[in-house]
Design an enzyme around this catalytic site. Structure first.
Site, PDB file in Angstrom:
ATOM      1  N   HIS A 389       0.841  -1.204   0.000  1.00  0.00           N
ATOM      2  CA  HIS A 389       0.000   0.000   0.000  1.00  0.00           C
ATOM      3  C   HIS A 389       0.870   1.246   0.000  1.00  0.00           C
ATOM      4  O   HIS A 389       2.029   1.226   0.413  1.00  0.00           O
ATOM      5  CB  HIS A 389      -0.989  -0.022   1.165  1.00  0.00           C
ATOM      6  CG  HIS A 389      -0.448   0.355   2.508  1.00  0.00           C
ATOM      7  ND1 HIS A 389      -0.479   1.639   2.987  1.00  0.00           N
ATOM      8  CD2 HIS A 389       0.088  -0.400   3.502  1.00  0.00           C
ATOM      9  CE1 HIS A 389       0.013   1.666   4.216  1.00  0.00           C
ATOM     10  NE2 HIS A 389       0.371   0.454   4.555  1.00  0.00           N
ATOM     11  N   ASP A 399       6.255   2.956   7.058  1.00  0.00           N
ATOM     12  CA  ASP A 399       4.916   2.430   6.793  1.00  0.00           C
ATOM     13  C   ASP A 399       4.144   3.408   5.912  1.00  0.00           C
ATOM     14  O   ASP A 399       3.650   4.432   6.387  1.00  0.00           O
ATOM     15  CB  ASP A 399       4.182   2.234   8.119  1.00  0.00           C
ATOM     16  CG  ASP A 399       2.808   1.625   7.973  1.00  0.00           C
ATOM     17  OD1 ASP A 399       2.466   1.194   6.858  1.00  0.00           O
ATOM     18  OD2 ASP A 399       2.073   1.579   8.975  1.00  0.00           O
ATOM     19  N   GLU A 436      -5.075   1.742   2.635  1.00  0.00           N
ATOM     20  CA  GLU A 436      -4.914   0.579   3.524  1.00  0.00           C
ATOM     21  C   GLU A 436      -5.069   0.978   4.974  1.00  0.00           C
ATOM     22  O   GLU A 436      -5.625   0.226   5.782  1.00  0.00           O
ATOM     23  CB  GLU A 436      -3.542  -0.062   3.289  1.00  0.00           C
ATOM     24  CG  GLU A 436      -3.296  -1.340   4.066  1.00  0.00           C
ATOM     25  CD  GLU A 436      -2.658  -1.133   5.446  1.00  0.00           C
ATOM     26  OE1 GLU A 436      -2.465  -2.129   6.165  1.00  0.00           O
ATOM     27  OE2 GLU A 436      -2.345   0.030   5.786  1.00  0.00           O
ATOM     28  N   GLU A 437      -4.579   2.168   5.318  1.00  0.00           N
ATOM     29  CA  GLU A 437      -4.587   2.588   6.715  1.00  0.00           C
ATOM     30  C   GLU A 437      -6.003   2.739   7.267  1.00  0.00           C
ATOM     31  O   GLU A 437      -6.217   2.667   8.473  1.00  0.00           O
ATOM     32  CB  GLU A 437      -3.824   3.912   6.874  1.00  0.00           C
ATOM     33  CG  GLU A 437      -2.344   3.847   6.512  1.00  0.00           C
ATOM     34  CD  GLU A 437      -1.519   2.980   7.451  1.00  0.00           C
ATOM     35  OE1 GLU A 437      -2.107   2.326   8.333  1.00  0.00           O
ATOM     36  OE2 GLU A 437      -0.291   2.956   7.309  1.00  0.00           O
ATOM     37  N   ASP A 465       4.466  -4.646   3.404  1.00  0.00           N
ATOM     38  CA  ASP A 465       3.892  -3.397   3.898  1.00  0.00           C
ATOM     39  C   ASP A 465       5.045  -2.512   4.360  1.00  0.00           C
ATOM     40  O   ASP A 465       5.565  -1.709   3.591  1.00  0.00           O
ATOM     41  CB  ASP A 465       2.925  -3.716   5.040  1.00  0.00           C
ATOM     42  CG  ASP A 465       2.081  -2.522   5.459  1.00  0.00           C
ATOM     43  OD1 ASP A 465       2.587  -1.397   5.381  1.00  0.00           O
ATOM     44  OD2 ASP A 465       0.929  -2.720   5.877  1.00  0.00           O
ATOM     45  N   HIS A 550       3.137   5.172  12.813  1.00  0.00           N
ATOM     46  CA  HIS A 550       1.950   6.017  12.611  1.00  0.00           C
ATOM     47  C   HIS A 550       2.093   7.402  13.237  1.00  0.00           C
ATOM     48  O   HIS A 550       1.088   8.068  13.504  1.00  0.00           O
ATOM     49  CB  HIS A 550       0.694   5.335  13.142  1.00  0.00           C
ATOM     50  CG  HIS A 550       0.211   4.210  12.287  1.00  0.00           C
ATOM     51  ND1 HIS A 550      -1.012   3.588  12.494  1.00  0.00           N
ATOM     52  CD2 HIS A 550       0.763   3.573  11.220  1.00  0.00           C
ATOM     53  CE1 HIS A 550      -1.176   2.629  11.605  1.00  0.00           C
ATOM     54  NE2 HIS A 550      -0.105   2.599  10.812  1.00  0.00           N
TER      55      HIS A 550
END
Length: 734
Positions: A389, A399, A436-437, A465, A550
């Site tokens: 993603h 990420d 995706e998140e 990922d 994140h």
């Protein structure tokens, strides 16, 4: 050699190795054009008769000699365009053309700006990936979906502290504003979305703070045992313990909590954004693709949509903010060994009061999947899918764009191989997923749209990922892919230990064979492929955890300083990823080993024995785990003999590959996991609290203390699923 000390593959190194044939194979002396004319022609402009006769004689002799050679020694026929012949040299080409410099450059471009799904910077990131594929002469296209996304509008958290630590103390009337954003972001900080939980309902709450550990059922039982009532409180939850964000907030709502404040231990000033949506895919189009603006959609207020959102609001905070709250609590002592509570042992409730506010908006937005397609030359209707993603909560260096950079580099290397003459046997799809998140939106909608074709044509799905989070290689697969994964790691150089292969270090971390994990949890884009479509899957990554997950600090600078300064780990992951794809694409017989699957099922059954009592029989499972190896071995032997003799039976090979490919589909059940029917796989899928890691229907029934009849029924369902897989593998009708 690049700036990092890696040697690049170049065409000059190929052409420089071309040499004339050895002397014993030359039938005529080597003569240059200048020598020929100086020998056979006079310096004057008039050619004498003698010299002309000599020239004609030499030419006549050459023609007669060539005719004789072609008649009596014809050139050998060209080798058949078999991937088995092409595979070894192009494997070397793939490995030798690796470049940490280019991967670093791709990642730098991808992380110049935050690119949250559904925003203009996210669209720009899609354009970048598309342009890279196109520049490599790879067939490229976009697929758009219109899905429900969630964004923050306003949030605040204030604390009313007390000078004492008794639950009955009066809180200080002067509120203290607690920080919700990360400090020290500089001038670019305004680009980063404020920390929030996507799909959290808007709401306000004012109540005593209470610490509930991970927010599991057992945690609430422990609190109740010491007299703690959480009703009406604002719960402080620590991420982890097998609980997703959604599960933790949902459990808090069931216990009467008014709002949830969630933190991640060890992330410093960073705040972990994330989704609290239950399940995967667009909530407005459950089970079908969200194509175009005129697709069937539920209303946001529909009960089926609302059921996927938590009932109470939540916000993420930093671990420092959480410690400020925890340090002010009174009440009983619990969880003394918890890392975050080395200084704070009390759980409340109070005397601190928290005033909580969150306001967000849910709106339909367009997301974009980018595809690069390399058509197969012999089995173009069989697909090997590589996916990563692209969207990120912030800059997304780890990420997910460490994986995106690796995917583009694999495309670059495949393009080089095609220019050198390689053509894959089967079709390769390079997929860059969006959103995706928010809950695997892009991949899920695409799988739902293409479910029939994937069910009949998809060979495998290989997911990356976060390609690099730190040191240590990790992999999770469906068991039939264990052997080929191990073989591939023996060909890739370990990035952290010179002179060693990735396999050697990976194996040294365990007493037995390398630890290969399974794919039960729902944490990346393999979920729709495996859990819904039954496609054999792999997930690869370097490093188990990283502290800026994140957060606004997941940047290119962090990667260069801490994650992978020389991008050698990126090269290693891309090496494993690409070699797996080459084997699955080019091997005449798919490299699937279902005996490994049978052994894993037996191990799972043994583990299940320890959790059940004597009233539950596992005979339906144990009797189904009986795979007859003889038919598979005999067919494989015959095919190998025919390959050696040059008599390739394309039809028999195709039939065997179909059996190997479709066996995984047998583990699907149309009714799915009870309470989560979208998840169809009965061996690997999400359980309520992730305690077992396999047989999710049985795990849920045990955890929820269902009746013996319910548990036994789930055991029977697994047994029938294993029988379906075995029948598909044997290729026989009963």
């Amino acid at each position: 050699m690049d700036v990092f000390g890696n040697t690049f593959f170049s065409f000059s190194s190929v052409t420089s190795n071309i040499s004339p044939p050895p002397a014993h194979r030359r039938r005529f002396p080597t003569v240059s054009m200048a020598q020929f004319f100086s020998t056979n022609f006079p310096k004057s402009t008039t050619i004498c008769t003698t010299h002309l006769f000599t020239l004609i004689s030499i030419l006549t002799f050459c023609i007669i000699s060539m005719i004789y050679i072609l008649r009596h020694h014809p050139p050998p026929p060209p080798p058949p365009p078999s991937a088995a012949v092409q595979h070894p040299p192009f494997t070397s080409t793939f490995l030798n053309s690796a470049s940490n410099y280019t991967i670093s450059n791709y990642l730098r471009h991808l992380t110049l700006h935050p690119h949250l799904a559904g925003t203009p910077p996210s669209s720009a990131a899609a354009d970048y990936v598309k342009s890279q594929f196109q520049s490599l002469n790879i067939q490229t296209h976009l697929t758009n979906f219109s899905v429900l996304l969630s964004y923050p509008l306003y949030s605040s958290l204030t604390a009313h502290f007390s000078n004492t630590t008794t639950a009955s103390a009066v809180p200080d009337p002067v509120p203290v504003q607690l920080p919700l954003t990360e400090p020290g972001l500089g001038s670019d900080g305004s680009e980063v979305v404020k920390p929030y939980h996507a799909y959290s309902p808007s709401g306000t709450a004012y109540g005593k703070a209470v610490y509930v550990n991970h927010g599991r059922e057992e945690d609430y039982r422990a609190l109740a045992a010491v007299g703690v009532d959480v009703t009406g409180c604002v719960a402080v939850v620590k991420r982890g313990g097998g609980m997703s964000r959604n599960a933790a907030v949902r459990k808090a709502a069931e216990r009467g909590v008014a709002a949830v404040v969630m933190f991640t231990d060890g992330n410093g000033d960073g705040v972990e954004r994330g989704t609290v949506l239950e399940g995967v895919g667009d909530p407005l189009t459950p089970g079908w693709a969200a194509i175009g603006g005129d697709a069937e959609r539920f209303e946001v207020e529909d009960n089926e949509v609302l059921s996927r959102f938590p009932a109470v609001p939540s916000l993420p905070v930093s671990s420092e903010t959480a410690e400020v709250i925890l340090g002010s609590l009174g009440g009983p002592h619990l969880w003394r060994d918890d890392d975050v509570l080395t200084k704070f042992h009390r759980v409340g409730p109070g005397p601190t009061f928290l005033n909580f506010t969150y306001q967000g908006e849910n709106k339909v937005a367009v997301i974009q999947n980018v595809f690069g397609v390399i058509k197969g030359s012999e089995e173009s209707d069989r697909f090997v899918v590589l996916g990563n993603h692209r969207d990120a909560w912030t800059y997304g260096a780890v990420d997910p764009n460490s994986g995106t950079a690796a995917l583009i580099d694999i495309a670059r290397r495949f393009s080089l191989m095609m220019r050198m003459g390689w053509s894959p046997r089967r079709t390769i799809l390079l997929c860059s997923w969006d959103a995706e998140e928010f809950g695997m939106m892009g991949s899920t909608e695409w799988v739902e749209q293409n479910l029939v074709n994937l069910g009949s044509k998809a060979v495998a799905y290989i997911n990356v990922d976060c390609a690099v989070q730190g040191p240590g290689f990790h992999a999770a697969t469906t068991p039939q892919l264990d052997d080929i994964l191990v073989e591939v790691t023996k060909k890739v150089t370990d990035p952290d230990f010179s002179g060693s292969t990735l396999f050697e270090k990976w194996r040294s971390n365990t007493e037995g064979p390398p630890l290969i994990e399974r794919l039960s949890d729902v944490f990346s884009d393999f979920s729709p492929f495996l859990h819904h479509a039954g496609v054999p899957s792999v997930d690869l990554y370097y490093g188990k955890d990283f502290p800026v997950y994140h957060t606004a600090f997941d940047s290119y600078d962090w990667m260069v300083k801490y994650g992978d300064p020389f991008f050698h780990r990126h090269v290693a992951v891309a090496g494993v990823w690409g070699l797996l794809a080459l084997h699955l694409t080019d091997d005449p017989i798919l490299p699937f080993n279902y005996l490994s699957y049978a052994a894993q099922l037996q191990n799972h059954t043994q583990s299940l024995y320890k959790l059940i009592n004597g009233d539950i029989s596992l005979h339906p499972i144990t009797s189904a785990i009986e795979l007859d190896r003889t038919p598979y071995d005999s067919i494989l032997q015959k095919l190998e003999e025919e390959e050696r003799k040059g008599h390739v039976s394309v039809l028999k090979r195709r039939m065997l590959n179909d059996r190997l490919m479709f066996a995984e589909r047998g583990f699907l059940d149309s009714d799915g996991i009870p309470g989560r029917q979208w998840f169809k796989h009965l061996v690997y899928g999400p359980a309520s609290e992730g305690k077992l890691g396999f047989f999710p229907g049985v795990a849920d029934a045990i955890y929820e203390s269902k009746s013996h009849e319910v548990i036994q029924h789930e055991v029977w369902r697994i047994g029938r699923a294993i029988q379906r897989a075995a029948s598909a593998l044997k290729g026989e009708l009963t």
